[in-house]
Design a protein around this motif. Structure first.
Motif, PDB file in Angstrom:
ATOM      1  N   GLU A  38      41.188  44.749  27.867  1.00  0.00           N
ATOM      2  CA  GLU A  38      40.106  44.019  28.534  1.00  0.00           C
ATOM      3  C   GLU A  38      38.805  44.818  28.485  1.00  0.00           C
ATOM      4  N   ARG A  39      38.858  46.095  28.852  1.00  0.00           N
ATOM      5  CA  ARG A  39      37.646  46.913  28.848  1.00  0.00           C
ATOM      6  C   ARG A  39      37.109  47.081  27.428  1.00  0.00           C
ATOM      7  N   MET A  40      38.012  47.314  26.477  1.00  0.00           N
ATOM      8  CA  MET A  40      37.573  47.487  25.090  1.00  0.00           C
ATOM      9  C   MET A  40      36.870  46.226  24.581  1.00  0.00           C
ATOM     10  N   MET A  41      37.434  45.068  24.873  1.00  0.00           N
ATOM     11  CA  MET A  41      36.829  43.830  24.398  1.00  0.00           C
ATOM     12  C   MET A  41      35.513  43.529  25.125  1.00  0.00           C
ATOM     13  N   VAL A  42      35.384  43.930  26.378  1.00  0.00           N
ATOM     14  CA  VAL A  42      34.103  43.779  27.077  1.00  0.00           C
ATOM     15  C   VAL A  42      33.067  44.704  26.439  1.00  0.00           C
ATOM     16  N   ARG A  43      33.489  45.885  25.984  1.00  0.00           N
ATOM     17  CA  ARG A  43      32.566  46.764  25.244  1.00  0.00           C
ATOM     18  C   ARG A  43      32.076  46.083  23.969  1.00  0.00           C
ATOM     19  N   ILE A  44      32.994  45.415  23.266  1.00  0.00           N
ATOM     20  CA  ILE A  44      32.593  44.715  22.036  1.00  0.00           C
ATOM     21  C   ILE A  44      31.651  43.562  22.367  1.00  0.00           C
ATOM     22  N   LEU A  45      31.925  42.830  23.438  1.00  0.00           N
ATOM     23  CA  LEU A  45      31.006  41.772  23.874  1.00  0.00           C
ATOM     24  C   LEU A  45      29.641  42.359  24.207  1.00  0.00           C
ATOM     25  N   ASN A 128      14.627  49.421  36.112  1.00  0.00           N
ATOM     26  CA  ASN A 128      15.043  49.260  34.719  1.00  0.00           C
ATOM     27  C   ASN A 128      16.530  48.940  34.589  1.00  0.00           C
ATOM     28  N   LEU A 129      17.149  48.444  35.681  1.00  0.00           N
ATOM     29  CA  LEU A 129      18.576  48.118  35.684  1.00  0.00           C
ATOM     30  C   LEU A 129      18.785  46.610  35.608  1.00  0.00           C
ATOM     31  N   ALA A 130      19.637  46.185  34.674  1.00  0.00           N
ATOM     32  CA  ALA A 130      20.072  44.792  34.579  1.00  0.00           C
ATOM     33  C   ALA A 130      21.590  44.774  34.737  1.00  0.00           C
ATOM     34  N   VAL A 131      22.088  43.886  35.587  1.00  0.00           N
ATOM     35  CA  VAL A 131      23.524  43.792  35.821  1.00  0.00           C
ATOM     36  C   VAL A 131      23.977  42.364  35.556  1.00  0.00           C
ATOM     37  N   TRP A 132      24.983  42.240  34.711  1.00  0.00           N
ATOM     38  CA  TRP A 132      25.573  40.953  34.351  1.00  0.00           C
ATOM     39  C   TRP A 132      27.050  41.009  34.682  1.00  0.00           C
ATOM     40  N   SER A 133      27.612  39.907  35.115  1.00  0.00           N
ATOM     41  CA  SER A 133      29.037  39.901  35.430  1.00  0.00           C
ATOM     42  C   SER A 133      29.764  38.801  34.664  1.00  0.00           C
ATOM     43  N   LEU A 134      31.036  39.065  34.428  1.00  0.00           N
ATOM     44  CA  LEU A 134      31.925  38.109  33.774  1.00  0.00           C
ATOM     45  C   LEU A 134      32.958  37.655  34.789  1.00  0.00           C
ATOM     46  N   THR A 135      33.435  36.444  34.638  1.00  0.00           N
ATOM     47  CA  THR A 135      34.516  35.973  35.502  1.00  0.00           C
ATOM     48  C   THR A 135      35.827  36.610  35.033  1.00  0.00           C
ATOM     49  N   PRO A 136      36.818  36.659  35.910  1.00  0.00           N
ATOM     50  CA  PRO A 136      38.125  37.193  35.482  1.00  0.00           C
ATOM     51  C   PRO A 136      38.726  36.415  34.310  1.00  0.00           C
ATOM     52  N   ASP A 137      38.553  35.105  34.308  1.00  0.00           N
ATOM     53  CA  ASP A 137      39.076  34.298  33.196  1.00  0.00           C
ATOM     54  C   ASP A 137      38.411  34.679  31.879  1.00  0.00           C
ATOM     55  N   GLU A 138      37.093  34.934  31.916  1.00  0.00           N
ATOM     56  CA  GLU A 138      36.369  35.297  30.687  1.00  0.00           C
ATOM     57  C   GLU A 138      36.845  36.647  30.151  1.00  0.00           C
ATOM     58  N   SER A 139      36.940  37.644  31.019  1.00  0.00           N
ATOM     59  CA  SER A 139      37.332  38.976  30.540  1.00  0.00           C
ATOM     60  C   SER A 139      38.799  39.001  30.090  1.00  0.00           C
ATOM     61  N   ARG A 140      39.672  38.268  30.774  1.00  0.00           N
ATOM     62  CA  ARG A 140      41.086  38.215  30.350  1.00  0.00           C
ATOM     63  C   ARG A 140      41.219  37.475  29.012  1.00  0.00           C
ATOM     64  N   ALA A 141      40.425  36.415  28.818  1.00  0.00           N
ATOM     65  CA  ALA A 141      40.469  35.688  27.548  1.00  0.00           C
ATOM     66  C   ALA A 141      39.987  36.580  26.407  1.00  0.00           C
ATOM     67  N   LEU A 142      38.967  37.402  26.672  1.00  0.00           N
ATOM     68  CA  LEU A 142      38.518  38.365  25.659  1.00  0.00           C
ATOM     69  C   LEU A 142      39.639  39.339  25.313  1.00  0.00           C
ATOM     70  N   ALA A 143      40.328  39.842  26.334  1.00  0.00           N
ATOM     71  CA  ALA A 143      41.419  40.803  26.116  1.00  0.00           C
ATOM     72  C   ALA A 143      42.494  40.221  25.213  1.00  0.00           C
ATOM     73  N   GLU A 167      41.174  31.019  15.135  1.00  0.00           N
ATOM     74  CA  GLU A 167      41.051  29.639  15.623  1.00  0.00           C
ATOM     75  C   GLU A 167      40.615  29.565  17.089  1.00  0.00           C
ATOM     76  N   THR A 168      40.464  30.700  17.738  1.00  0.00           N
ATOM     77  CA  THR A 168      40.134  30.737  19.169  1.00  0.00           C
ATOM     78  C   THR A 168      38.644  30.953  19.376  1.00  0.00           C
ATOM     79  N   THR A 169      38.020  30.069  20.156  1.00  0.00           N
ATOM     80  CA  THR A 169      36.622  30.229  20.526  1.00  0.00           C
ATOM     81  C   THR A 169      36.514  30.198  22.043  1.00  0.00           C
ATOM     82  N   LEU A 170      35.867  31.219  22.581  1.00  0.00           N
ATOM     83  CA  LEU A 170      35.665  31.323  24.022  1.00  0.00           C
ATOM     84  C   LEU A 170      34.214  31.007  24.353  1.00  0.00           C
TER      85      LEU A 170
END
Length: 180
Positions: A38-45, A128-143, A167-170
């Motif tokens: 999950e963390r690795m794929m969030v890094r790629i995102l 100079n800080l920007a914070v963005w969040s992902l839902t649990p469903d989004e980060s788990r789907a990335l994983a 074939e998977t698009t999120l």
């Protein structure tokens, strides 16, 4: 004996219509033994969201001196410091003093809200800080897309992200908690 990082390779095609950025990146990602898919794929995102020919992965989990990703100019000045997860506010204050822009892509469900509320006053002082969040469903789907060899496509338009593998698009819509 210490465990070694697992190496993942990804070809990432980015079409960022919001920034007018279109490129293919061949990435080698070292996943620390304590890092989840999950963390690795969030890094790629995060890489896809801020893609640039000079954007690099830092040593991440194994180092407090480097972020998950960073963008430096030719002189070594840090233009963008990017963290994923729920970094400590002291780390973000230090990063804000070292970089032109600091970005956090937070994930973790309810813990994101707790983390944000705990340090919101400090975060508000970091212009100079920007914070963005992902839902649990989004980060788990990335994983679920994680593989040792990946062919990924990311299209960004009007703040909406389409992230594809095979074939998977999120559909991912990062939520802005704070914008620099």
């Amino acid at each position: 004996m210490a465990l070694k990082s697992t190496i993942f390779r990804a070809t990432l095609n980015v079409s960022d219509l919001d920034r007018g950025y279109y490129a293919e990146h061949v990435l080698t990602i070292a996943r620390h033994p304590s890092e989840t898919d999950e963390r690795m794929m969030v890094r790629i995102l995060a890489f896809a969201l801020h893609a640039d020919e000079n954007l690099q992965f830092g040593r991440g989990i194994s180092s407090d001196d480097e972020p998950a990703l960073w963008l430096k100019d030719d002189t070594g000045r840090i233009l963008k410091w990017i963290e994923v997860g729920l970094p400590d506010e002291r780390l973000l204050r230090r990063a804000a003093g070292r970089a032109d822009e600091v970005v956090v892509v937070a994930y973790g469900g309810r813990t994101v809200e707790v983390w944000w509320q705990k340090d919101a006053a400090t975060f508000a002082k970091l212009s100079n800080l920007a914070v963005w969040s992902l839902t649990p469903d989004e980060s788990r789907a990335l994983a679920a897309l994680a593989e040792r060899g990946m062919a990924l496509t990311c299209t960004i338009q009007d703040g909406q992200v389409w992230f594809s593998a095979g074939e998977t698009t999120l559909a991912i819509t990062p939520n802005c908690l704070s914008d620099a």
